[in-house]
Motif scaffolding. Structure first.
Motif, PDB file in Angstrom:
ATOM      1  N   ASP A  47       0.825  -1.360  -0.094  1.00  0.00           N
ATOM      2  CA  ASP A  47      -0.028   0.008  -0.021  1.00  0.00           C
ATOM      3  C   ASP A  47       0.784   1.307   0.051  1.00  0.00           C
ATOM      4  O   ASP A  47       2.154   1.225  -0.049  1.00  0.00           O
ATOM      5  CB  ASP A  47      -1.132  -0.003   1.179  1.00  0.00           C
ATOM      6  N   ALA A  48       0.191   2.400  -0.319  1.00  0.00           N
ATOM      7  CA  ALA A  48       1.175   3.632  -0.255  1.00  0.00           C
ATOM      8  C   ALA A  48       1.753   4.085   0.855  1.00  0.00           C
ATOM      9  O   ALA A  48       2.789   4.552   0.703  1.00  0.00           O
ATOM     10  CB  ALA A  48       0.013   4.623  -0.510  1.00  0.00           C
ATOM     11  N   GLU A  49       1.434   3.588   1.890  1.00  0.00           N
ATOM     12  CA  GLU A  49       2.104   4.205   3.336  1.00  0.00           C
ATOM     13  C   GLU A  49       3.212   3.226   3.653  1.00  0.00           C
ATOM     14  O   GLU A  49       3.940   3.459   4.688  1.00  0.00           O
ATOM     15  CB  GLU A  49       1.029   4.190   4.449  1.00  0.00           C
ATOM     16  N   ALA A  50       3.152   2.093   3.092  1.00  0.00           N
ATOM     17  CA  ALA A  50       4.353   1.012   3.317  1.00  0.00           C
ATOM     18  C   ALA A  50       5.723   1.511   3.132  1.00  0.00           C
ATOM     19  O   ALA A  50       6.039   1.963   1.905  1.00  0.00           O
ATOM     20  CB  ALA A  50       4.153  -0.271   2.706  1.00  0.00           C
ATOM     21  N   VAL A  51       6.732   1.638   4.310  1.00  0.00           N
ATOM     22  CA  VAL A  51       7.871   2.276   3.760  1.00  0.00           C
ATOM     23  C   VAL A  51       8.723   1.096   3.136  1.00  0.00           C
ATOM     24  O   VAL A  51       8.752  -0.188   3.543  1.00  0.00           O
ATOM     25  CB  VAL A  51       8.610   2.648   5.157  1.00  0.00           C
ATOM     26  N   ILE A  52       9.192   1.442   2.121  1.00  0.00           N
ATOM     27  CA  ILE A  52      10.222   0.572   1.399  1.00  0.00           C
ATOM     28  C   ILE A  52      11.618   1.157   1.361  1.00  0.00           C
ATOM     29  O   ILE A  52      11.835   2.384   1.464  1.00  0.00           O
ATOM     30  CB  ILE A  52       9.553   0.568  -0.152  1.00  0.00           C
ATOM     31  N   GLU A  53      12.726   0.341   0.654  1.00  0.00           N
ATOM     32  CA  GLU A  53      14.081   1.153   0.508  1.00  0.00           C
ATOM     33  C   GLU A  53      14.130   0.707  -1.153  1.00  0.00           C
ATOM     34  O   GLU A  53      14.382  -0.198  -1.513  1.00  0.00           O
ATOM     35  CB  GLU A  53      14.767   0.069   1.334  1.00  0.00           C
ATOM     36  N   VAL A  54      14.373   1.962  -1.680  1.00  0.00           N
ATOM     37  CA  VAL A  54      14.581   1.958  -3.184  1.00  0.00           C
ATOM     38  C   VAL A  54      15.229   3.168  -3.375  1.00  0.00           C
ATOM     39  O   VAL A  54      15.429   4.192  -2.491  1.00  0.00           O
ATOM     40  CB  VAL A  54      13.179   2.081  -4.038  1.00  0.00           C
ATOM     41  N   PRO A  55      15.768   3.377  -4.707  1.00  0.00           N
ATOM     42  CA  PRO A  55      16.386   4.819  -5.064  1.00  0.00           C
ATOM     43  C   PRO A  55      15.269   5.805  -5.153  1.00  0.00           C
ATOM     44  O   PRO A  55      14.031   5.689  -5.380  1.00  0.00           O
ATOM     45  CB  PRO A  55      16.932   4.445  -6.620  1.00  0.00           C
ATOM     46  N   CYS A  56      15.682   7.214  -4.804  1.00  0.00           N
ATOM     47  CA  CYS A  56      14.622   8.117  -4.688  1.00  0.00           C
ATOM     48  C   CYS A  56      15.377   9.513  -5.000  1.00  0.00           C
ATOM     49  O   CYS A  56      16.653   9.617  -5.109  1.00  0.00           O
ATOM     50  CB  CYS A  56      14.387   8.381  -3.153  1.00  0.00           C
ATOM     51  N   LEU A  57      14.607  10.212  -5.708  1.00  0.00           N
ATOM     52  CA  LEU A  57      15.131  11.429  -6.017  1.00  0.00           C
ATOM     53  C   LEU A  57      14.905  12.485  -4.862  1.00  0.00           C
ATOM     54  O   LEU A  57      13.792  12.528  -4.360  1.00  0.00           O
ATOM     55  CB  LEU A  57      14.220  12.165  -7.360  1.00  0.00           C
TER      56      LEU A  57
END
Length: 448
Positions: free
Chosen positions: A358-368
């Motif tokens: 879901d939208a609120e789930a914190v994930i670990e990915v490349p971010c701008l």
């Protein structure tokens, strides 16, 4: 700018200050406030920082306090690097789990759940206090379990809290060097949760170089993760996992190695750091040199049991370099404060990045990252083997958050029982009993 470090008496704080000392650009951090509940630890770390700042004319000013409200007022950035229960708590987390035949590592499996149950209520209280006293501050979360704690704080701070970890960055840099690429120019395709992610590609000038690595046994055997997981398994996955996935892929062997070890990692660090802080009470002790020696020993013994399982021996010098979480933090602050757009691997809310969450789930990915904060970049869908682990562990994190808020014992049992590394509901119930006995603060888990 003012930076406040929560857990300012922590052992790794000098790494952050060292990164700040190298930043001389306009708009840099000029004042650092260290906050901790332990005045002796604050004094010890402040001594190390004072030696670091010698001969640096524009070194950020440092002050230390045990008053949380004082520390937060006027902060532009807040680093959260707390350890609820200290290393004594970590050692207890490990031992309770190992006595029941399951992994007790501080962020993975039963140990990580216990640590989360202790830490989330404190992190939530901090988030509420930051929102009241420093509403414009950006919060950078180092506190483990980093993804879980970031998600808990985000419910009160929104996008103004960002989690960081040096594991993905270190892995990407090691792969780039093995391939003869400049780590600063390589684009890393990394996706997952904190301590549960995979490098699926490494692009240099638009070309994915990871297939070349996976096809070459010699290259795969030349860096730590290649030796840890083995060439055959990495080729089967078509990716290079974060080192913490060794606990999942080789769980039985890892648990046995930890059970047979003379002492757990937490117990080792507890003794090591007790020695460091005790030496710092001697005014004649060389603070920085003592800290450097202790840190070198700490890094050399990192995940030693896992390397023993894999039969890869001591860490190579090239493997001792981490991703530099302090450098990630500095780059993040620069991007936000100066609008210096960059791409970093961070822990942030999913939004629409991974459709399985879901939208609120914190994930670990490349971010701008820029003055507006961090936004996850688009990534390819997770392969099925990763979907299973990611969704299962996220379900565990959600149960931890629910149990922390409600005080429900049944929900705490559910968190343990749902984890892929806990193989029985009965064991989950015994884990809750063991952790409640070990940690008086968990006595609040007394509701149905």
């Amino acid at each position: 700018m003012k930076l406040t470090i929560l857990g300012g008496g922590g052992f790794r704080v000098p790494l952050v200050y060292g990164a700040l000392l190298a930043d001389h650009a306009e708009g840099r951090v000029s004042a650092v406030t260290l906050y901790d509940t332990d005045a002796d630890r604050l004094t010890a770390v402040a001594r190390v920082l004072a030696e670091q700042a010698e001969n640096v004319p524009d070194a950020p000013a440092v002050d230390a306090t045990t008053d949380l409200d004082e520390a937060l007022r006027g902060a532009d950035f807040v680093f959260s690097a707390i350890r609820v229960g200290g290393l004594e708590g970590r050692a207890a987390d490990e031992r309770v789990a190992l006595d029941l035949g399951v992994l007790g590592q501080e962020t993975v499996g039963a140990g990580g759940i216990a640590y989360g149950l202790r830490t989330v209520p404190v992190a939530v209280d901090l988030a509420r206090r930051i929102a009241r006293l420093a509403p414009d501050a950006w919060v950078i979360n180092f506190t483990n379990p980093a993804g879980l704690v970031t998600e808990a704080m985000s419910r009160h701070l929104g996008d103004r809290v960002i989690g960081i970890c040096d594991s993905p960055v270190g892995l990407g840099r090691r792969i780039a060097r093995v391939l003869g690429a400049d780590p600063d120019r390589a684009r890393i395709d990394y996706v997952g949760l904190n301590h549960l992610g995979w490098v699926r590609g490494l692009r240099v000038d638009g070309r994915d170089e990871l297939p070349r690595l996976l096809a070459d046994p010699a290259l795969l055997g030349s860096f730590e993760e290649g030796r840890l997981f083995g060439a055959d398994w990495l080729r089967s996955l078509g990716a290079v996992p974060n080192e913490y996935l060794h606990y999942y892929y080789f769980n039985r062997e890892a648990v046995r190695a930890y059970q047979e070890a003379e002492q757990t990692r937490g117990a080792f660090l507890r003794e090591q750091q007790e020695g460091f802080y005790a030496r710092m009470k001697d005014p004649a002790a060389p603070a920085l040199a003592t800290w450097d020696r202790t840190r070198a020993e700490r890094e050399a013994t990192y995940m030693s049991e896992n390397r023993e399982v894999a039969g890869v021996g001591e860490r190579d010098g090239s493997d001792l370099e981490s991703g530099g979480y302090e450098q990630v933090a500095l780059a993040l602050m620069r991007a936000v404060a100066r609008d210096e757009r960059t791409t970093l691997i961070l822990n942030v809310p999913n939004r629409t990045t991974l459709p399985v969450l879901d939208a609120e789930a914190v994930i670990e990915v490349p971010c701008l990252v820029d003055a507006n904060g961090a936004r996850p970049l688009a990534v390819d869908p997770l392969p099925y083997h990763a979907v299973g682990l990611v969704t299962a562990v996220k379900a565990v994190e959600r149960a931890v958050l629910e149990a922390s808020e409600s005080g429900s014992r049944a929900t705490a049992v559910k968190a343990f029982a749902l984890h892929p590394l806990v193989d029985s509901v009965t064991v989950a119930e015994r884990l809750v009993d063991g952790y409640v006995e070990a940690h008086p603060a968990l006595a609040r888990l007394n509701r149905p």
